[in-house]
Design an enzyme around this catalytic site. Structure first.
Site, mmCIF file in Angstrom:
data_model
loop_
_atom_site.group_PDB
_atom_site.id
_atom_site.type_symbol
_atom_site.label_atom_id
_atom_site.label_comp_id
_atom_site.label_asym_id
_atom_site.label_seq_id
_atom_site.Cartn_x
_atom_site.Cartn_y
_atom_site.Cartn_z
ATOM 1 N N SER A 1 0.835 -1.207 0.000
ATOM 2 C CA SER A 1 0.000 0.000 0.000
ATOM 3 C C SER A 1 0.862 1.248 0.000
ATOM 4 O O SER A 1 1.961 1.258 0.580
ATOM 5 C CB SER A 1 -0.891 -0.006 1.252
ATOM 6 O OG SER A 1 -1.485 1.250 1.462
ATOM 7 N N TYR B 1 -2.336 -0.230 10.075
ATOM 8 C CA TYR B 1 -2.528 -0.840 8.755
ATOM 9 C C TYR B 1 -1.263 -0.692 7.929
ATOM 10 O O TYR B 1 -0.759 -1.664 7.341
ATOM 11 C CB TYR B 1 -3.712 -0.183 8.049
ATOM 12 C CG TYR B 1 -3.816 -0.548 6.584
ATOM 13 C CD1 TYR B 1 -4.184 -1.835 6.195
ATOM 14 C CD2 TYR B 1 -3.544 0.386 5.582
ATOM 15 C CE1 TYR B 1 -4.273 -2.180 4.858
ATOM 16 C CE2 TYR B 1 -3.637 0.050 4.248
ATOM 17 C CZ TYR B 1 -3.990 -1.228 3.883
ATOM 18 O OH TYR B 1 -4.079 -1.569 2.564
#
Length: 350
Positions: free
Chosen positions: A142, A167
Site C-alpha cells: 500500500s 494498517y
C-alpha cells in the site's frame, strides 16, 4: 497455469480474477467474506463471477456457472491447517495475494484483526508458497507505507520507516517478511504499493462511494483537511493491467544491488517492490467536483480537520514499473469517475 487469487470477493481481487478468467487462466479464489463492509456487495461481485450466494458455505468448494475454469471456497487466511491443505492439494503455479484487513481508520479501533489477517495470514501464504514450489507470489502492499515521508514523488526506493497507522505498519511488515523468504528460500516475491484505487464495484468505505452516496441522498459529504489533500487516484482497469503484467513475470535478483548503498525496492534475492498508481495526483476538491458532475448534482459539504492516520499527499513514482513492464495508466480521472458513477447509479438504483 493455475493461479490462486485471495480476496476474490474484494474490490481488486474480483477485477483481477475476472480478467485472468477472460484471458483463459485457471483460477482458484477464496475469501472469508467478513463484515468489515457490506457483505451483500461482496456476494454481488461473486455473483458476477457465476458464484451464487446460496451455494457458498465455509470450507466448501463451489464451481462457477459462468467460468468453467473458476472454483471458489469461503476460507480464512488465519486458519493455518486449512491453508496448508489448500496449497498441498491444489499445487498453484502463481499466487496473487490480495486478501487483507483493509482500512486505515478501522485499524485505530480494531488493531487485533490486522495482526491476525495481515501478519499471521500473510505468514500462512508465505509458508504455502515455500513448501509447494509456487513460481511467484505477487501481493498487495500500500502507498500508506510511506507515512511521514514527504519526498515527492514517492519512490519505491524511499524510506518507509515511519508509518502513521497500524494498517501501514502491517503492510511494511509484509514486505519485510516477503524479503526474508526470498532470501532464505529463493522464492520470487513482488509487492505492489497501490495508490488510491477507485472504479466500479469499489469499497463503500472509500471516498468515491461515500461521496456518491451522500450526493444521491442529499446528505453532506465529509471533506477532511478542508479538501487540501492530494491523492494519486488510479482507475481499477489500470491497476489490474499492472498486476497481471507483474504476476506472470517472477521477480528476479538485482545483480547490481549494493549492500553498502542498498535499494529498498530490490535485493540480491528474487524480490521486488513497485509503486502502482496513476502518477498524476489530483486535489481532493477537484475529485469531488468531478463526482458531482458525473452524478449530476452538487454536494453539500462538511469541512473537517485532518484525520488521524491520514497523509496530506500521495504521488506515485512508477518509473520502475514503466521500465520493467512498459506500464502506462491510460484512464483519466474524468473518464474513470464517469464509469464509476454509471455503475454506482445502476447498482444502488440512485
Amino acid at each position: 497455469m493455475k493461479i490462486l487469487v485471495t480476496g476474490i470477493a474484494g474490490f481488486i481481487g474480483f477485477h483481477v480474477a475476472k480478467k485472468l478468467l477472460e484471458q483463459g487462466f485457471e483460477v482458484f479464489g477464496f475469501d472469508n467474506i467478513n463484515d468489515y463492509y457490506d457483505v451483500n456487495l461482496k456476494y454481488a461481485r461473486l455473483q458476477e463471477l457465476g458464484l451464487e450466494r446460496n451455494s457458498i458455505a465455509t470450507n466448501q468448494q463451489v464451481q462457477s456457472s459462468s467460468y468453467p475454469k473458476l472454483r471458489f471456497a469461503k476460507l480464512s487466511l488465519e486458519d493455518r491447517s486449512v491453508m496448508e491443505d489448500l496449497f498441498r492439494t491444489e499445487q498453484f503455479d502463481l499466487v496473487c495475494h490480495l486478501a487483507a484487513q483493509a482500512g486505515v481508520r478501522y485499524s485505530l479501533e480494531n488493531p487485533h484483526s490486522y495482526a491476525e489477517s495481515n501478519l499471521i495470514g500473510f505468514l500462512n501464504i508465505l509458508e504455502g508458497c515455500r513448501h509447494n514450489k509456487v513460481k511467484h507470489l505477487t501481493y498487495a502492499s500500500s502507498s500508506s507505507v510511506y507515512g511521514l515521508n514527504e519526498k515527492m514523488p514517492l519512490s519505491a526506493t524511499n524510506s518507509v520507516d515511519h508509518p502513521v497507522s497500524l494498517y501501514a505498519a502491517t503492510k511494511k511488515a509484509n514486505e519485510l517478511m516477503a524479503h526474508s523468504y526470498s532470501h532464505l528460500y529463493g522464492m520470487p516475491t513482488t509487492g505492489l504499493r497501490f495508490f488510491t484505487v477507485y472504479g466500479p464495484w469499489g469499497r463503500p468505505d472509500m471516498s468515491p462511494i461515500l461521496f456518491a452516496s451522500a450526493i444521491a441522498s442529499g446528505n453532506p459529504i465529509k471533506v477532511f483537511n478542508h479538501g487540501k489533500m492530494m491523492r494519486d487516484f488510479t482507475y481499477i482497469d489500470d491497476i489490474v493491467e499492472g498486476i497481471l503484467q507483474v504476476l506472470v513475470a517472477p521477480a528476479t535478483s538485482n545483480a547490481d544491488w549494493d549492500a553498502l548503498n542498498p535499494s529498498t525496492a530490490s535485493s540480491k534475492a528474487p524480490y521486488r517492490i513497485y509503486n502502482i498508481g496513476n502518477a498524476t495526483p489530483i486535489e481532493l476538491m477537484y475529485f469531488i467536483e468531478t463526482i458531482e458532475k458525473a452524478m449530476g448534482k452538487e454536494a453539500a459539504k462538511e469541512y473537517l480537520p485532518m484525520q488521524a492516520g491520514d497523509v496530506l499527499k500521495t504521488f506515485a513514482d512508477v518509473s520502475e514499473l514503466e521500465q520493467q513492464f512498459d506500464y502506462h495508466p491510460t484512464t483519466s480521472v474524468e473518464e474513470g469517475v464517469q464509469l464509476f458513477a454509471d455503475w454506482f447509479k445502476k447498482y444502488y438504483k440512485a
